[in-house]
Design an enzyme around this catalytic site. Structure first.
Site, PDB file in Angstrom:
ATOM      1  CD  GLN A   1      -2.848  -1.065   2.483  1.00  0.00           C
ATOM      2  OE1 GLN A   1      -3.090  -2.116   3.054  1.00  0.00           O
ATOM      3  NE2 GLN A   1      -3.354   0.085   2.904  1.00  0.00           N
TER       4      GLN A   1
ATOM      5  NE  ARG B   1     -13.176   0.269   4.307  1.00  0.00           N
ATOM      6  CZ  ARG B   1     -13.837  -0.196   3.278  1.00  0.00           C
ATOM      7  NH1 ARG B   1     -14.062  -1.469   3.144  1.00  0.00           N
ATOM      8  NH2 ARG B   1     -14.300   0.619   2.356  1.00  0.00           N
ATOM      9  CB  CYS B   2      -8.916   2.337  11.266  1.00  0.00           C
ATOM     10  SG  CYS B   2      -8.428   3.167  12.760  1.00  0.00           S
TER      11      CYS B   2
ATOM     12  CD  GLU C   1      -8.914   4.418   6.424  1.00  0.00           C
ATOM     13  OE1 GLU C   1      -8.843   5.547   6.929  1.00  0.00           O
ATOM     14  OE2 GLU C   1      -7.922   3.752   6.115  1.00  0.00           O
TER      15      GLU C   1
END
Ligand code: FES
Ligand code: FES
Lengths: 158, 785
Positions: free
Chosen positions: B224, B371-372, B741
């Site tokens: 990522q 996801r944060c 997110e």
């Protein structure tokens, strides 16, 4: 062991180890990498292909078991007429994000609408319940499969 | 839906639901994921992982493995140590074992690697590596770990005398204590946000191709953050950075899982270097679940000091995190518990004090931002669960309690008690709109009637505020690298363009949305713009895609570079139109002389002239690069309302409705934004209802495969009803705040609050996630319901 599998309309003959998984044979033997691998326990469904028209998790079938059978992978969905209605609908309805689950989802969708030309929301959800998606929350996948069903039946009518 | 478009559909700028360009390859099975990459002479690697959670390694016997047909090498920690690669730094300043040399510290830890000509042979070999383990007691909770006399997990770490990983605190302790001392009411909640795993459907993997003659290392990897990884590879492996090329191909989901550097990457690269052939390693699902970056695992006690009328005066939090064997949160250096201190939420009160500690345990390391944006999920959960608790304790409707405490629209920019400066928002409007859509009044009436009949209906509310888009260089860095990001735009003579990004998509649709930003700013149709990302040789530097930072930082860089290009094009247009540059105006697709719209040229005309017919003194070409340092974070928010029916006899709960209002500022591509929200809500539902990683007392991971680690299928997943308001970020060039997110951050509290709301009248105040039916039944039963 020598086997011949018809993959997407073409016969593939190969000498494979009996323990070789169908998914590995499709990916490295036939070189069709649109079929993916996502787990070790037959749980995620990203390896789904159609064997004689029925969705099968290709990580849970040996290549030798597919000897003499017809396998359809995502690469075989498109025809001379263009994209399969599920392919078009997945793009139109934003039914994919990362795209990793997508080939399998589309194949399950295609098999479903072959049998059920107008599946309900619940029927679609039940049909794809062996296939995980981590990105979309399924909403648009369901929409896409229903849209594909509608498109397929209106094509059939015309 | 709010129409924010200023361009016609042919241009496809901001606000258009442009169909995604990435779909074409993905729907035909032509994506290029890591495992699809095959290089001539490529070898395959399988890892040997520890079957136990804590043990000393007395020896490793590779003979049987080496005897397997096709096996070429067995790499052990000893070999890695000879190259100074047995340990590597983590993103939180700790060190982590690459291959264990002294002890294994969690089940699944990497102990050896087998290199073979075929993946089946590599797996066979891995089965046969014989490791002599001397068992040690496993420590499986942070409470045990910090208890007096607990065995030292990190005995190799100099100066480490206990199992404490870090401490961190913020806020004004004295003022907070004073507010609590004089409060009418104090409400408290102790809860555990359980360990979870991002588990994208594609696991992690690498194809490392190190050329022993040229020294060139071409590394394909599920990353990522390819640029940051290149730099870290250079620092860890000592390779010259210009010889490292990281290519992050199509990624089958990331969700934070693909931010850290894992041992498998390092071992495969070292193996390729030593053997002189490309080496591929693709993680198994079990390997992914038991060893790579988990999320959460926070034990939290939160307290609110309130007036009798429900006005919050202060907040106090004591948090203990379970870090696993190595402290490897991927987070900004200055913050030891990420951005957890955003836990004051959407409410206006002056004082807070947050105390955090982390402990080592015999579990996998991680602490990734699943996801944060760096522990914001835990923070948001805590405050929104506390609001429910306070509403139940004070007997005030939970919607009303929030409305009494919201930061008001006119208070923005608003500085919170822990120092965040929220950019913009209108919280009361958002909550009212969501409540209206859900039919809140009627639902409350129905709930009351249902209780009379012995039925349990719950209405859960969560109003979250996120802090995303890290971040300003004065405050945010990871491993010293400032959290800026970049975009490079090249416009070719025919007016077609290439945009190169420092960020990297994992399904968010950057190839589509980033082209839309350029289309908006320049008038070049989005379909004429190719977006390149993920290849460090071919893109400008950036810190990558996580923490919802692509749109806030990379999107801003894109808008800014497009503005530079548009400005140069305007000067060229002035030259072509024989007018002064100040007199040239731009419409969606043309430059024209002010007051005479007929005298115009297109961006394509200007692009051609940039290579053929320039004003005196101007440099040829039409390309530029921008490195964007954001002035602040952005603060997306939302109001979620969930309605559940709970079966009092079984504890089974079903979501009847889920209404989600999100305000992420300007929406670049509404279709994609909604898709992101659907996905996020589903992960929020997953964590609240079924998805968690647990361990038995010996440290065996329960949840090591998708039969035990439950991810919701289409059958369980609720249907979502989406709403929006649009409050642009005042400091972002296009007013966008980021959305990837929000729904995962905001929704768990809404689901849990709904179940609690259904049983609150029985006296139930808390059920920890996942809210499993047996836990609900138990809570009802012990409340005497
Ligand atoms: S790979 Fe997961 S079901 Fe086949
Ligand atoms: S689109 Fe990513 S897993 Fe389904």
């Amino acid at each position: 062991m020598e086997i011949t599998i018809n993959i997407n309309g073409t016969d593939h003959t190969a000498d494979v180890e009996p323990r070789r998984l169908l998914v590995d044979h499709i990916r490295t033997g036939a070189g069709l990498t649109g079929t993916h691998i996502g787990c070790d326990t037959t749980s995620c469904g990203v390896c789904t292909v159609l064997v004689d028209g029925t969705p099968v998790k290709s990580c849970t079938m040996l290549a030798v078991q597919a000897d003499g059978r017809e396998v359809t992978t995502v690469e075989g969905l498109k025809s001379a007429d263009g994209l399969h209605p599920v392919q078009q609908a997945f793009s139109d309805e934003h039914g994919l994000q990362c795209g990793f689950c997508t080939p399998a989802m589309m194949l399950v969708g295609a098999a479903l609408i072959d049998e059920n030309p107008a599946p309900s929301d619940d029927e679609v959800r039940w049909a794809i319940s062996g296939n995980l998606c981590r990105c979309t929350g399924y909403m648009n996948i369901v929409k896409a499969i229903q849209a594909a069903a509608a498109a397929a039946s209106s094509n059939g009518d015309s | 839906m709010t129409d924010t478009t200023t361009t016609p559909p042919e241009i496809g700028g901001i606000g258009h639901s442009v169909k995604r360009v990435e779909d074409a390859r993905l729907i035909e099975g032509q994506g290029n994921f890591l495992d699809d990459i095959s290089l001539p002479g490529m070898l395959h690697m399988a890892l040997v992982r520890s079957p136990v959670a804590h043990a000393r390694i007395n020896g490793i016997d590779s003979d049987a493995a080496m005897a397997v047909d096709g096996v070429l090498a067995v790499v052990t920690g000893e070999l890695m140590a000879a190259h100074n690669l047995a340990w590597m730094p983590t993103l939180s300043g700790d060190t982590q074992a690459v291959l264990a040399t002294d002890k294994v510290r969690y089940q699944g830890q990497e102990v050896a690697a087998v290199i073979a000509t075929d993946p089946y042979a590599a797996a066979d070999g891995a089965e046969l590596v014989d490791v002599d383990y001397e068992m040690l007691d496993a420590i499986t909770t942070p409470q045990q770990s910090l208890a007096e006399g607990a065995e030292l997990i990190r005995d190799e770490k100099e100066g480490q005398t206990d199992n404490l990983a870090y401490t961190w605190e913020t806020g004004d302790e004295a003022a907070t204590e004073a507010a609590f001392a004089s409060a009418d009411r104090v409400v408290s909640l102790t809860t555990h946000y359980p360990r979870s795993h991002p588990s994208p459907l594609e696991t992690c993997g690498i194809v490392a191709d190190v050329n022993s003659v040229t020294g060139q290392a071409t590394i394909y990897m599920t990353s990522q953050a390819p640029h940051a990884h290149r730099t870290l590879f250079a620092l860890v492996a000592g390779l010259p950075e210009q010889n490292i090329r990281i290519i992050s191909p199509d990624i089958g989901g990331g969700f934070g899982n693909k931010v850290p550097i894992y041992p498998g990457y390092v071992v495969a690269t070292a193996a390729s270097l030593l053997i002189g052939q490309p080496v591929k390693w693709v993680e198994t699902r079990t390997g992914n679940l038991i060893s790579t970056g988990f999320g959460r695992d926070y034990y939290m006690t939160g307290e609110l000091a309130l007036t009798n009328e429900g006005r919050i005066q202060a907040m106090r939090v004591d948090m203990l995190s379970d870090q696993g064997a190595f402290y490897s949160d991927a987070q900004p250096t200055r913050y030891r518990a990420g951005l957890f201190h955003v836990c004051t939420g959407s409410y206006d009160f002056p004082h807070a004090h947050i105390k955090c500690r982390g402990a080592f345990t015999n579990k996998a390391p991680g602490g990734v931002a699943y996801r944060c944006s760096f522990r914001i999920t835990e923070a948001s959960y805590l405050i929104e669960r506390l609001m429910q608790t306070a509403a139940d304790e004070l007997g005030i409707d939970p919607a009303e309690l929030r409305l009494r405490n919201f930061i008001q629209p006119e208070q923005f920019p608003y500085e919170t008690a822990t120092g965040f400066v929220y950019d913009s928002g209108d919280y009361p409007t958002a909550l009212r709109k969501a409540l209206d859509a859900a039919g809140y009044e009627e639902l409350r009436a129905e709930q009351a009637a249902a209780r009379e009949e012995g039925r349990l209906v719950g209405i859960g509310i969560a109003h979250f505020t996120e802090a995303v888009g890290a971040g300003p260089a004065h405050t945010y860095d990871i491993a010293g690298l400032k959290m800026i990001d970049s975009a490079e735009l090249r416009v070719h003579p025919t007016g077609k363009a290439i945009l190169k990004l420092g960020v990297k998509t994992q399904g968010q649709g950057h190839e589509t949305t980033f082209a839309q930003i350029v289309a908006e700013e320049t008038g070049i149709p989005a379909t004429d713009i190719k977006v390149i990302h993920g290849d460090t040789d071919d893109t400008p530097y950036g810190l990558g895609t996580y923490a919802s930072r692509s749109t806030p930082v990379g999107g801003a860089a894109t808008a800014m570079v497009a503005r530079k290009i548009a400005d140069k094009a305007r000067h060229i247009a002035a030259h072509l139109l024989e007018a002064a540059p100040e007199d040239i105006e731009r419409s969606a697709d043309k430059f024209h002389v002010a007051g005479s719209p007929d005298q115009s040229v297109t961006i394509q005309d200007a692009a051609f002239a940039a290579y053929t017919n320039l004003p005196e003194g101007m440099e040829y070409g039409l390309e530029d690069v921008t490195y964007y340092n954001p002035p602040n974070l952005t603060f997306p928010y939302g109001s979620y309302v969930v309605v559940v029916d709970v079966d009092p006899d079984t504890g089974v709960w079903k979501v009847r409705r889920m209404v989600a209002l999100d305000d992420c500022g300007v929406r670049i591509n509404p279709m994609i934004v909604e898709g992101q929200i659907h996905g996020g809500l589903t992960e929020g539902f997953a964590m609240s209802s079924m998805q968690w990683i647990t361990f038995d007392d010996d440290g065996n991971c329960i949840g090591s495969n998708f039969m035990d680690y439950l991810i919701p299928t289409a059958w369980e997943t609720p249907r979502f009803e989406l709403l929006e308001t649009v409050t642009p970020s005042p400091h972002h060039p296009i007013g966008a705040k980021g959305i990837g997110e929000s729904a995962t951050v905001g929704s768990p509290a809404a689901f849990v609050n709904a179940v609690i709301d259904a049983v609150a009248h029985l006296g139930v105040r808390n059920i920890d996630m996942p809210v499993l039916p047996d836990r609900v039944w138990e809570a009802i039963d012990s409340a005497g319901g």
